[in-house]
Design an enzyme around this catalytic site. Sequence first.
Site, short mmCIF file in Angstrom:
data_model
loop_
_atom_site.label_atom_id
_atom_site.label_comp_id
_atom_site.label_asym_id
_atom_site.label_seq_id
_atom_site.Cartn_x
_atom_site.Cartn_y
_atom_site.Cartn_z
CB CYS A 1 11.47 21.86 22.96
SG CYS A 1 11.28 20.40 24.01
N GLY B 1 13.81 37.12 45.37
CA GLY B 1 14.35 36.10 46.26
C GLY B 1 15.35 35.16 45.61
CE LYS C 1 11.62 43.72 44.50
NZ LYS C 1 11.01 42.38 44.57
NE ARG D 1 10.82 36.52 49.13
CZ ARG D 1 10.05 37.50 49.54
NH1 ARG D 1 10.14 37.96 50.78
NH2 ARG D 1 9.15 38.05 48.73
CB CYS E 1 9.39 18.31 28.25
SG CYS E 1 10.08 18.77 26.65
CB CYS F 1 11.71 22.87 27.29
SG CYS F 1 9.97 22.69 26.81
CB CYS G 1 7.46 19.29 23.98
SG CYS G 1 7.53 20.91 24.77
CB CYS H 1 6.60 33.39 48.27
SG CYS H 1 7.62 32.08 47.56
CG ASN I 1 10.54 42.94 48.26
OD1 ASN I 1 10.58 43.98 47.60
ND2 ASN I 1 9.57 42.06 48.12
#
Lengths: 243, 209
Positions: free
Chosen positions: A237, A30, A75, A62, A163, A160, A234, A177, A59
């Site tokens: 990072c 999507g 795909k 969308r 974080c 990131c 973090c 979904c 599928n």
Amino acid sequence: MIPFYSINQLTSEEKSLLKNSRVLIIGAGGLGSPVAYYLTAAGIGNLGIVDSDVVDLSNLQRQILHRTSSLGVPKVESAVKRLKKINPDVKIETFNTRLSRDNVMEIIQGFDIVVDAVDNFSARYLSNDACVIQNKPLIEAGVLRFDGQVMTILPGKGPCYRCIFPSPPPANAVPTCQETGILGAVAGVIGVVQATEVIKLILNKGNPLVGKLLIFNGLNMEFITVKASRNPDCPVCGDKPFC
Amino acid sequence: MVNLTSEQTERYSRNIIMREIGGKGQKKLLSSHVLIIPGIYGELFASSLYLAAAGIGKITVIGNESLISYLENFKNEVEDLNPDVKFNVLPETHLPNLQSKIDVVITTLPSKHEYILNNNFIRGVPIVLGSVSDGKGIMTVVSDRKRLQTYISNHTINNLFPTTAGFLGILQVVETVKIILGHKHLDEPERLEFDLLSMEFKTTRRDET
């Protein structure tokens, strides 16, 4: 010929920058569909697409990269077929595989920018961590129902994913979904924002969503921006990362 | 309205599962007709694919001869994405003779707004109007077509960024779906303004205008 005004208005230097860039899209669903379409149309020269799935009927509500005639086809294969029609010169490397700890570092290595177009948290954290370690920009996004969010991660320069969300939610805590639905066009809107961020980074134009989470509410037709900062502690990072 | 087939129930499952759509809403989408009067063309590809994905039963695009021939292959793409959808490209002269009632018009400046202003059968049909320039754009929904004039006069499309038209085109589909389902949507002078380069957005509501 149809005048595609936007492409015709790029300078030759800009077209060259786009042609020489290498962008990896993790997920050809999507979000990956509009991202791949728009990056190809904009003239990105080298794309990588990761997806282990085959095209499924549900599928097509969308995932505009695929067709009824490609049901059952991997795909990544379906994606290549469509994208080559838009730009026969685009080079596409496909990874018909599921992203994992064993392959993520090698897969992202050959690309300049990574787009996270996945539908599960483990892939999200994998790509976040790998991009931080390899110091690659990552365009992160997610959608559900009529809503979506996007942020651009520039390792070291802004937060990131960890974080803001240090660890994945407990299994089944956040609906998918499949369970809760998603309006196709909402995924389209968010995917185009992701593609926009990629192009902005490559052309060094505009203000990328670094340290900003853009949140879209489709029912209210509203976009709001929430600021976020790097977390010095973090685990990936921060100043003293785990690894 | 005819019941959804089991294939349709599967195809549209991500729509149907949402209370804002449901099986009833999906049937409304399948029996609706959206007319696109394109302006810069970039937006029409995005709109058409997402309208088709959602299951809008009939999509008509109005254009000149070169657009009509260019879109011949695109018609196959759209109907391959969704065989429930009829996608037609018609010359400008056919507009007054359109048989089926139009539920929503999508148009982006600099489209031939005369078609909207001069054709009485579009009277009363909501118009999802867009306008773009560089990385910026505006979207609104106009019910009184005389209000179009305000948007028409000040329009230019300088330095269009590669994703601006597509962004607008897909936003127009979100509003179109909401209109067809009978949900609250933008109502001119309410509008969305966006700038993809600075990532600034503003939705103006009635009480603020």
